[in-house]
Design a protein around this motif. Sequence first.
Motif, PDB file in Angstrom:
ATOM      1  N   UNK A  22     -66.357  64.198  17.059  1.00  0.00           N
ATOM      2  CA  UNK A  22     -66.998  63.865  15.794  1.00  0.00           C
ATOM      3  C   UNK A  22     -66.889  62.389  15.473  1.00  0.00           C
ATOM      4  N   UNK A  23     -65.702  61.828  15.628  1.00  0.00           N
ATOM      5  CA  UNK A  23     -65.495  60.406  15.333  1.00  0.00           C
ATOM      6  C   UNK A  23     -66.411  59.546  16.192  1.00  0.00           C
ATOM      7  N   UNK A  24     -66.457  59.842  17.486  1.00  0.00           N
ATOM      8  CA  UNK A  24     -67.279  59.036  18.402  1.00  0.00           C
ATOM      9  C   UNK A  24     -68.754  59.115  18.044  1.00  0.00           C
ATOM     10  N   UNK A  25     -69.189  60.246  17.537  1.00  0.00           N
ATOM     11  CA  UNK A  25     -70.583  60.377  17.115  1.00  0.00           C
ATOM     12  C   UNK A  25     -70.808  59.636  15.796  1.00  0.00           C
ATOM     13  N   UNK A  42     -82.108  72.159   7.798  1.00  0.00           N
ATOM     14  CA  UNK A  42     -80.823  71.831   8.439  1.00  0.00           C
ATOM     15  C   UNK A  42     -80.053  70.781   7.640  1.00  0.00           C
ATOM     16  N   UNK A  43     -78.759  70.807   7.819  1.00  0.00           N
ATOM     17  CA  UNK A  43     -77.903  69.832   7.145  1.00  0.00           C
ATOM     18  C   UNK A  43     -77.875  68.520   7.905  1.00  0.00           C
ATOM     19  N   UNK A  44     -77.693  67.438   7.180  1.00  0.00           N
ATOM     20  CA  UNK A  44     -77.444  66.136   7.793  1.00  0.00           C
ATOM     21  C   UNK A  44     -75.993  66.104   8.275  1.00  0.00           C
ATOM     22  N   UNK A  45     -75.672  65.127   9.081  1.00  0.00           N
ATOM     23  CA  UNK A  45     -74.288  64.940   9.491  1.00  0.00           C
ATOM     24  C   UNK A  45     -73.424  64.685   8.258  1.00  0.00           C
ATOM     25  N   UNK A  46     -73.936  63.922   7.315  1.00  0.00           N
ATOM     26  CA  UNK A  46     -73.175  63.644   6.086  1.00  0.00           C
ATOM     27  C   UNK A  46     -72.807  64.933   5.359  1.00  0.00           C
ATOM     28  N   UNK A  49     -70.087  66.746   7.239  1.00  0.00           N
ATOM     29  CA  UNK A  49     -68.799  66.084   7.005  1.00  0.00           C
ATOM     30  C   UNK A  49     -68.252  66.483   5.639  1.00  0.00           C
ATOM     31  N   UNK A  50     -69.086  66.435   4.611  1.00  0.00           N
ATOM     32  CA  UNK A  50     -68.648  66.822   3.267  1.00  0.00           C
ATOM     33  C   UNK A  50     -68.143  68.267   3.264  1.00  0.00           C
ATOM     34  N   UNK A  51     -68.876  69.142   3.962  1.00  0.00           N
ATOM     35  CA  UNK A  51     -68.482  70.544   4.014  1.00  0.00           C
ATOM     36  C   UNK A  51     -67.146  70.720   4.738  1.00  0.00           C
ATOM     37  N   UNK A  52     -67.003  70.101   5.904  1.00  0.00           N
ATOM     38  CA  UNK A  52     -65.747  70.244   6.636  1.00  0.00           C
ATOM     39  C   UNK A  52     -64.581  69.665   5.845  1.00  0.00           C
ATOM     40  N   UNK A  53     -64.809  68.553   5.176  1.00  0.00           N
ATOM     41  CA  UNK A  53     -63.769  67.952   4.336  1.00  0.00           C
ATOM     42  C   UNK A  53     -63.308  68.952   3.274  1.00  0.00           C
ATOM     43  N   UNK A  54     -64.265  69.510   2.548  1.00  0.00           N
ATOM     44  CA  UNK A  54     -63.916  70.478   1.511  1.00  0.00           C
ATOM     45  C   UNK A  54     -63.237  71.709   2.073  1.00  0.00           C
ATOM     46  N   UNK A  55     -63.734  72.202   3.196  1.00  0.00           N
ATOM     47  CA  UNK A  55     -63.157  73.376   3.836  1.00  0.00           C
ATOM     48  C   UNK A  55     -61.723  73.117   4.271  1.00  0.00           C
ATOM     49  N   UNK A  56     -61.510  72.003   4.959  1.00  0.00           N
ATOM     50  CA  UNK A  56     -60.168  71.713   5.476  1.00  0.00           C
ATOM     51  C   UNK A  56     -59.156  71.502   4.360  1.00  0.00           C
ATOM     52  N   UNK A  57     -59.550  70.761   3.325  1.00  0.00           N
ATOM     53  CA  UNK A  57     -58.621  70.555   2.211  1.00  0.00           C
ATOM     54  C   UNK A  57     -58.302  71.877   1.524  1.00  0.00           C
ATOM     55  N   UNK A  93     -63.959  62.464   6.568  1.00  0.00           N
ATOM     56  CA  UNK A  93     -63.704  63.140   7.843  1.00  0.00           C
ATOM     57  C   UNK A  93     -62.199  63.096   8.152  1.00  0.00           C
ATOM     58  N   UNK A  94     -61.639  61.913   8.113  1.00  0.00           N
ATOM     59  CA  UNK A  94     -60.239  61.754   8.484  1.00  0.00           C
ATOM     60  C   UNK A  94     -59.284  62.409   7.506  1.00  0.00           C
ATOM     61  N   UNK A  95     -59.579  62.378   6.222  1.00  0.00           N
ATOM     62  CA  UNK A  95     -58.647  62.998   5.268  1.00  0.00           C
ATOM     63  C   UNK A  95     -58.630  64.514   5.426  1.00  0.00           C
ATOM     64  N   UNK A  96     -59.778  65.112   5.686  1.00  0.00           N
ATOM     65  CA  UNK A  96     -59.807  66.549   5.946  1.00  0.00           C
ATOM     66  C   UNK A  96     -59.032  66.902   7.207  1.00  0.00           C
ATOM     67  N   UNK A  97     -59.305  66.166   8.271  1.00  0.00           N
ATOM     68  CA  UNK A  97     -58.605  66.400   9.543  1.00  0.00           C
ATOM     69  C   UNK A  97     -57.111  66.162   9.400  1.00  0.00           C
TER      70      UNK A  97
END
Length: 176
Positions: A22-25, A42-46, A49-57, A93-97
């Motif tokens: 993900x980071x490299x992309x 379809x969703x944008x990459x942004x 990222x917002x979704x994964x951030x919310x999910x991970x937190x 991205x990084x804060x969720x991860x």
Amino acid sequence: MSIQSIYLQSALQRLETHRQLGVKTIERLSTAQLHWQPDGEPNSIALIIQHLHGNMLSRWTDFLTTDGEKSNRNRDLEFEENNIAAEQLLQLWNSGWDCMMKAIGSLQETDLDRTVFIRNEPHIVIDAINRQMAHVPYHVGQIVYIGKMILKDQWQSLSIPKGGSAAYNKDKMGNK
């Protein structure tokens, strides 16, 4: 080394591989490209990222002691465009991860058969980790694919490029 310890190390290693894809992309794309959406819904990459951030937190904050769907999470807002700059998206991205990897990294072998809840549904810890290891790579694959669509001929492979398997195998395995 116990199977529990091996499992936790393996989960962290596999997740870190996807984090880096993900980071490299993300780092290859401009803010406008990160917000580009293919035709249709379809969703944008942004948005991903917002979704994964919310999910991970939500899932990994106070992982062992609170439900994985936090009351302060607004999942629907994760899918609304708000023109966040590329640098800020990478921070999300990084804060969720970081939250997820820290939580998994802090688990003890004895935690793996404990019960946690996600939307009031019981999961043993191993299943909660496995659930995340299915969810996250699904979305990382979307990010990479959209990145490839955007960059077209400018895309540089993140793994073995097409037509490069023989050379890769020769490099890794010699003349075996």
